[in-house]
Write a protein that holds these residues in place. Structure first.
Motif: not given
Length: 395
Positions: A145-173
C-alpha cells in the motif's frame, strides 16, 4: 593523563569527518495504546521526519489525521509520521481489515513524502484501491500500500499472493515511483511476469541410485512445502506426503502422481504421519495417523476419510507420532504441550513425561527392545535445544 586530564586512545578514522566520542540522543519516545503494539520498520525522509510501521492490538492507539481511525480487526497495521524532534505526530493511522489480522513488514518513503508499506493480511476486506489484485488469494497474502503525504488517503493498495501463504519482507521505491517488494511464498501460483525462475521450489524429490542424483516428483502436489513423508511398508509405491498448509497427499505410483486426501480434516497444517504396519494384510496398509495443528486425525481406509482422535489431548499442535512396535494400540504423541500416550489406538490420550524441561516435543522414537522385567519402554524425545530419554510403562 597528568594534571587531572582525561583522554581517549583511538584507532584510525577518517580525519576529514567530525569525530564524535559520545553521541547525543536526539529523542526517544513511547508509541502505543493499552494493548500490544510492535514497531517493525522505520524510514526517514529528507526533512528528518520519521515514518514508523508496525502492528497493534490496541483499540486506543494514538491517531492523528487518520485514513482509518479505529482498529478494524484483532491486529491492524499502524503507520505513524513524527516530526524531526519526535515531539509531534504529523499523522498516525490504522490500516487493516475486519475479519483477520495484519502483520507489518517494511516501509519506505519517496521524495514527496508518500509512504510505501508492505505487510501480510489474513483479512478478506483489507482496504484496496487501484489494486493489481483486489482479493485475498489464499489464507495470508502479502499486501502493498502507498499512503499520500498527509496519511489520510491511499494512492494504491493491493493484495499480492497465490492460493497459499505469503510472508513479505522489505520494500523499496525508486525515483520513478516503481515499487520493489521481497518476501517468501508457499503458493504454486504466485503471480509472475518474465520470471528468472518459472516454478516454485520445494516439493518431493526421488532418487533411484542411492541419493547420487535426484528428480522432482510433484505432479498433483498443489502445495510444495512438505513437512513429512511416509512410505507404506507393504506397498513401497504408496507414499503419503504431509504439507504445511495443503493437507495430505497420496501417491500410488512412487511419487509420479499425487492426489489430495483431506476428507474430514479440520486443519490442513499437517506436521507428521505414522502408518500402522499391523493393518497391512492384505496390502496396502489401511490405518494412518496424522498430527496436525491442533490435534490428531485417524484414517482406517488408507486416507480416504479422516476422523478426529483427540479425546484427552487438548488443542496442542502435534509434531511427532510413534507406534509401539509390539502393540499397535499404544501410541505416543509429541506436542507443543508435552508427551501424550494412548493405549486404545488413539481413542483417548493422557499426558506422560511430567517435568520435561521443554514441553515442545518435535521428535519421538520408541526403542524396539522391550524391557519385559519392568514392563517399560524406552522413549527418545527431541525438543528445541535438547534430546531426552525416558521410560514409560502401563498406566
Amino acid at each position: 593523563k597528568s594534571k587531572g586530564r582525561i583522554g581517549f586512545r583511538i584507532g584510525k578514522y577518517d580525519r576529514s569527518r567530525p569525530l564524535v566520542i559520545d553521541p547525543v540522543l536526539s529523542y526517544s519516545t513511547y508509541l502505543g495504546g493499552s494493548a500490544y503494539d510492535e514497531g517493525i520498520a522505520i524510514a526517514v525522509d529528507t526533512g528528518g521526519n520519521a515514518y514508523v510501521l508496525g502492528d497493534t492490538g490496541s483499540a486506543d492507539f494514538p491517531t492523528v489525521g487518520a485514513l482509518q481511525g479505529s482498529n478494524a480487526g484483532f491486529f491492524d497495521l499502524f503507520v505513524t509520521k513524527l516530526n524531526p524532534s519526535g515531539t509531534t505526530l504529523l499523522y498516525s493511522t490504522y490500516l487493516g481489515g475486519t475479519n483477520g489480522t495484519e502483520a507489518a513488514a517494511g516501509i519506505a518513503v519517496d521524495a514527496s513524502g508518500q509512504a510505501y508499506i508492505s505487510g501480510q493480511s489474513r483479512s478478506t476486506d483489507f482496504p484496496t484501491l487501484n489494486a493489481f489484485q483486489g482479493t485475498n488469494g489464499g489464507y495470508a497474502d502479502a499486501v502493498v500500500a502507498v499512503l499520500n503525504s498527509s496519511g489520510n488517503g491511499l494512492v494504491f493498495s493491493t493484495y499480492l499472493g497465490g492460493v497459499d501463504n505469503e510472508f513479505p519482507g522489505g520494500i523499496a521505491v525508486d525515483g520513478s515511483a516503481n515499487v520493489y517488494v521481497v518476501g517468501q511464498t508457499l503458493s504454486s501460483n504466485f503471480p509472475t511476469m518474465t520470471p528468472f525462475q518459472t516454478v516454485q521450489g520445494g516439493g518431493a524429490f526421488k532418487s533411484l541410485d542411492g541419493a547420487a542424483t535426484w528428480s522432482a516428483v510433484n505432479t498433483g502436489l498443489t502445495n510444495l512445502d512438505l513437512s513429512y513423508l511416509a512410505v507404506d511398508p507393504s506397498t513401497p509405491q504408496t507414499v503419503y506426503a504431509a504439507t504445511t498448509s495443503g493437507g495430505i497427499f497420496k501417491s500410488v505410483d512412487g511419487g509420479a502422481n499425487w492426489t489430495a486426501i483431506n476428507s474430514g480434516l479440520s486443519n490442513l497444517t499437517v506436521r507428521t504421519l505414522v502408518i500402522d504396519a499391523t493393518t497391512c494384510s492384505p496390502a496396502p496398509c489401511q490405518t494412518i495417523y496424522a498430527g496436525i495443528a491442533g490435534g490428531i486425525f485417524k484414517s482406517t481406509d488408507g486416507g480416504a476419510a479422516w476422523t478426529a482422535s483427540n479425546n484427552g489431548l487438548g488443542n496442542f499442535n502435534v509434531f511427532a507420532l510413534a507406534i509401539d512396535p509390539t502393540n499397535s494400540q499404544i501410541l505416543y504423541a509429541g506436542t507443543s504441550g508435552g508427551v501424550f500416550k494412548s493405549i486404545d489406538g488413539g481413542a483417548s490420550w493422557f499426558p506422560i513425561g511430567f517435568g520435561l524441561a521443554d514441553p515442545n516435543i518435535r521428535a519421538i522414537v520408541v526403542n524396539p527392545i522391550h524391557r519385559k522385567r519392568f514392563m517399560r519402554r524406552l522413549l527418545w524425545l527431541g525438543c528445541s535445544g535438547a534430546m531426552m530419554a525416558g521410560s514409560t510403562g502401563p498406566r
